[in-house]
Design an enzyme around this catalytic site. Structure first.
Site, PDB file in Angstrom:
ATOM      1  N   ASN A 150     -39.916  23.251 -17.280  1.00 41.17           N
ATOM      2  CA  ASN A 150     -40.821  22.289 -17.936  1.00 41.17           C
ATOM      3  C   ASN A 150     -40.350  20.841 -17.823  1.00 41.17           C
ATOM      4  O   ASN A 150     -41.155  19.928 -17.654  1.00 41.17           O
ATOM      5  CB  ASN A 150     -41.046  22.684 -19.394  1.00 41.17           C
ATOM      6  N   GLU A 248     -29.956  26.361 -26.042  1.00 46.13           N
ATOM      7  CA  GLU A 248     -31.106  25.677 -26.660  1.00 46.13           C
ATOM      8  C   GLU A 248     -32.313  26.540 -26.361  1.00 46.13           C
ATOM      9  O   GLU A 248     -32.775  26.611 -25.226  1.00 46.13           O
ATOM     10  CB  GLU A 248     -31.252  24.262 -26.095  1.00 46.13           C
ATOM     11  N   LEU A 249     -32.812  27.223 -27.407  1.00 46.20           N
ATOM     12  CA  LEU A 249     -33.817  28.255 -27.209  1.00 46.20           C
ATOM     13  C   LEU A 249     -35.171  27.819 -27.762  1.00 46.20           C
ATOM     14  O   LEU A 249     -35.419  26.631 -27.943  1.00 46.20           O
ATOM     15  CB  LEU A 249     -33.325  29.547 -27.857  1.00 46.20           C
ATOM     16  N   CYS A 282     -40.190  22.510 -25.840  1.00 47.32           N
ATOM     17  CA  CYS A 282     -39.578  23.291 -26.923  1.00 47.32           C
ATOM     18  C   CYS A 282     -39.775  22.626 -28.281  1.00 47.32           C
ATOM     19  O   CYS A 282     -39.737  23.294 -29.306  1.00 47.32           O
ATOM     20  CB  CYS A 282     -38.105  23.522 -26.637  1.00 47.32           C
ATOM     21  N   GLU A 383     -44.055  31.230 -30.631  1.00 49.30           N
ATOM     22  CA  GLU A 383     -44.123  30.041 -29.788  1.00 49.30           C
ATOM     23  C   GLU A 383     -45.191  30.241 -28.717  1.00 49.30           C
ATOM     24  O   GLU A 383     -45.112  31.154 -27.902  1.00 49.30           O
ATOM     25  CB  GLU A 383     -42.769  29.776 -29.139  1.00 49.30           C
TER      26      GLU A 383
END
Length: 483
Positions: A150, A248-249, A282, A383
């Site tokens: 992204n 970083e999820l 995110c 999400e």
């Protein structure tokens, strides 16, 4: 380099016998190029090259490493427009957004170049007059990174910048969906003077190349930006070798609007953060929580902005919002919209693919707003990673905090209010790694970025971004004589 291979030990290579992935423009379905897909043997060759260069690179003076990062940033800036246009063809978001991404990546590299020369040790207090305690910091060894599609250039810089500044070679599993602009970026790093072996770029699939990086016993640290399930898989794979991780999820950001907020301003801010890059961020706005007394008016403004959004091919300078990246995103959005409306949510904007001239060959989805979205519906609990936003009203602060903090995610949140004292109080009680108060972006170069709860651990950006790549050593010395 529109049909590319791997960058290992300072050179591009095109080995035979490996699978190749076709890169398709999401705006029109046209072929852009292709990339080889790395396997475990490819990863092993990159590790061997990185191990060979580590002793020399780790002891290179920090100023020299900083100069290389500065030179790389300058080279990227010189090629940024061509890089941005290629990235738009691969990923979809407009050229202007890609320019911002690339130029911020340059800032990141320069920042960590300067952090490299500021990293020192300290002398700590001791328990006896003849004892001295020295604490020093050292590069951890060969490192790895997993970068998503992204924001591939920006997040590439977030990972390689601090690693190289610390003196660590790094092997990057770049996204196979968007590998072509990254190849230009890697060329800039090479031309900036980084020695062969310090950087390897290996596009590949998570279950193959990503797992090989995670399980490799001689890779000492790994930084990944990924989904929650992917992060869990990385943790399981890395457990056997006690690899240091920075993960970083996924996120599910609430956008909170109080009754004293400027509704027009808040709606514009929510619109941009919800639909920029078609929600494939995110820290995008997933759910809007609005004070009940102003919820109908806010929904009206927000839906109108969504309906007025002009989408199209990001190569057109007049376009601010492009396609989504792949068909999987569309399938997920359709599922979320269907679930929310079946449970009683009201579709007030969008709700499906854009059709007609200029859209039929691409992956375009109308910015979508669902008012009165049930709290147990998919847009309010999972999400979406696409341009779908659910809205719900709240009556009290207690109810708001219960809803906002009620999910497993904890990456970013936003609060809009005319009362800074109240907004600050709410922000301190939100269980998220970052909170934006009257601002719709929580990333800042000099501040740490990362999540709480299932959104991960470890931090990127800021001085904290170096911590993944450095390890502390305590030297305890006894002085023979104090006279």
């Amino acid at each position: 380099m529109l049909d590319r291979g791997f960058f290992i030990n300072g050179a591009w290579e095109m080995p035979s016998g490996l699978d190749r992935f076709e890169v398709i423009n999401p705006a029109n379905g046209a072929r852009v190029g292709s990339t080889l897909l790395a396997d475990a043997a490819t990863v092993e060759r990159a590790v061997i090259a990185a191990e060979a260069v580590f002793p020399a690179f780790s002891t290179t003076p920090a100023r020299q490493r900083a100069d290389m990062l500065h030179r790389a940033a300058t080279l990227v800036e010189q090629r940024a427009e061509d890089m941005a246009r290629l990235l738009t063809q691969e990923q979809g978001k407009p050229v202007s957004d890609n320019m911002k991404e690339i130029l911020f990546g340059c800032e990141v590299m320069r920042y960590y170049g300067e952090q490299a020369v500021r990293t020192g040790g300290s002398i700590r207090p001791s328990s006896a007059p003849h004892i001295r305690n020295l604490v020093t910091y050292h590069p951890i060894g060969v490192t790895a990174a997993i970068v998503p599609w992204n924001y591939p250039i920006d997040l590439y810089a977030w990972k390689i910048g601090p690693a190289l500044a610390a003196g660590c070679p790094i092997i990057v599993k770049s996204p196979h969906e968007t590998p072509l602009a990254i190849a230009m970026f890697v060329d800039c790093l090479h031309e900036a003077g980084f020695p062969p072996g310090t950087i390897a770029d290996l596009p590949g699939l998570g279950p193959i190349a990503g797992e090989a990086l995670s399980t490799h016993p001689r890779i000492r640290a790994l930084s990944a930006t990924a989904s929650v399930p992917a992060g869990q898989a990385i943790m399981r794979a890395a457990a056997g070798n006690m690899k240091r991780l920075c993960l970083e999820l996924g996120g599910h950001a609430p956008f909170i609007v109080f009754d004293d907020a400027d509704l027009e301003e808040a709606a514009r801010a929510a619109h941009r953060r919800a639909f920029s890059n078609m929600g494939q961020i995110c820290i995008t706005v997933n759910r809007v929580l609005v004070a009940k007394s102003v919820a109908p008016r806010f929904a009206e403004i927000f839906a109108s902005l969504a309906d007025e959004t002009v989408i199209g091919d990001g190569m057109d300078p007049a376009i601010g919002y492009g396609p989504v990246q792949n068909a999987g995103v569309i399938a997920r959005m359709d599922r979320h919209v269907a679930d929310a409306t079946a449970r009683g949510g009201r579709l007030v904007a969008g709700g499906g693919r854009a059709t007609g001239s200029g859209f039929d060959d691409g992956l375009f989805y109308r910015p979508t707003v669902i008012a009165d979205a049930p709290l147990d519906s998919l847009p309010m609990t999972e999400e979406t990673f696409g341009p779908v936003v659910g809205m719900a009203a709240f009556d009290s602060t207690a109810e708001l905090l219960k809803i906002a903090n009620g999910l497993e995610y904890g990456l970013a949140a936003y609060v809009y209010s005319g009362d800074l004292e109240r907004a600050w109080s709410i922000a301190e009680r939100l269980d998220f790694g970052a909170v934006g108060v009257n601002v719709n972006d929580t990333s800042e170069l000099q501040a740490p970025f990362g999540g709480w709860k299932m959104s991960g651990f470890g931090r990127e950006l800021g001085p904290e971004g170096l911590e993944t790549y450095l390890q502390a050593k305590h030297l305890k010395l006894r002085l023979r004589s104090m006279t």
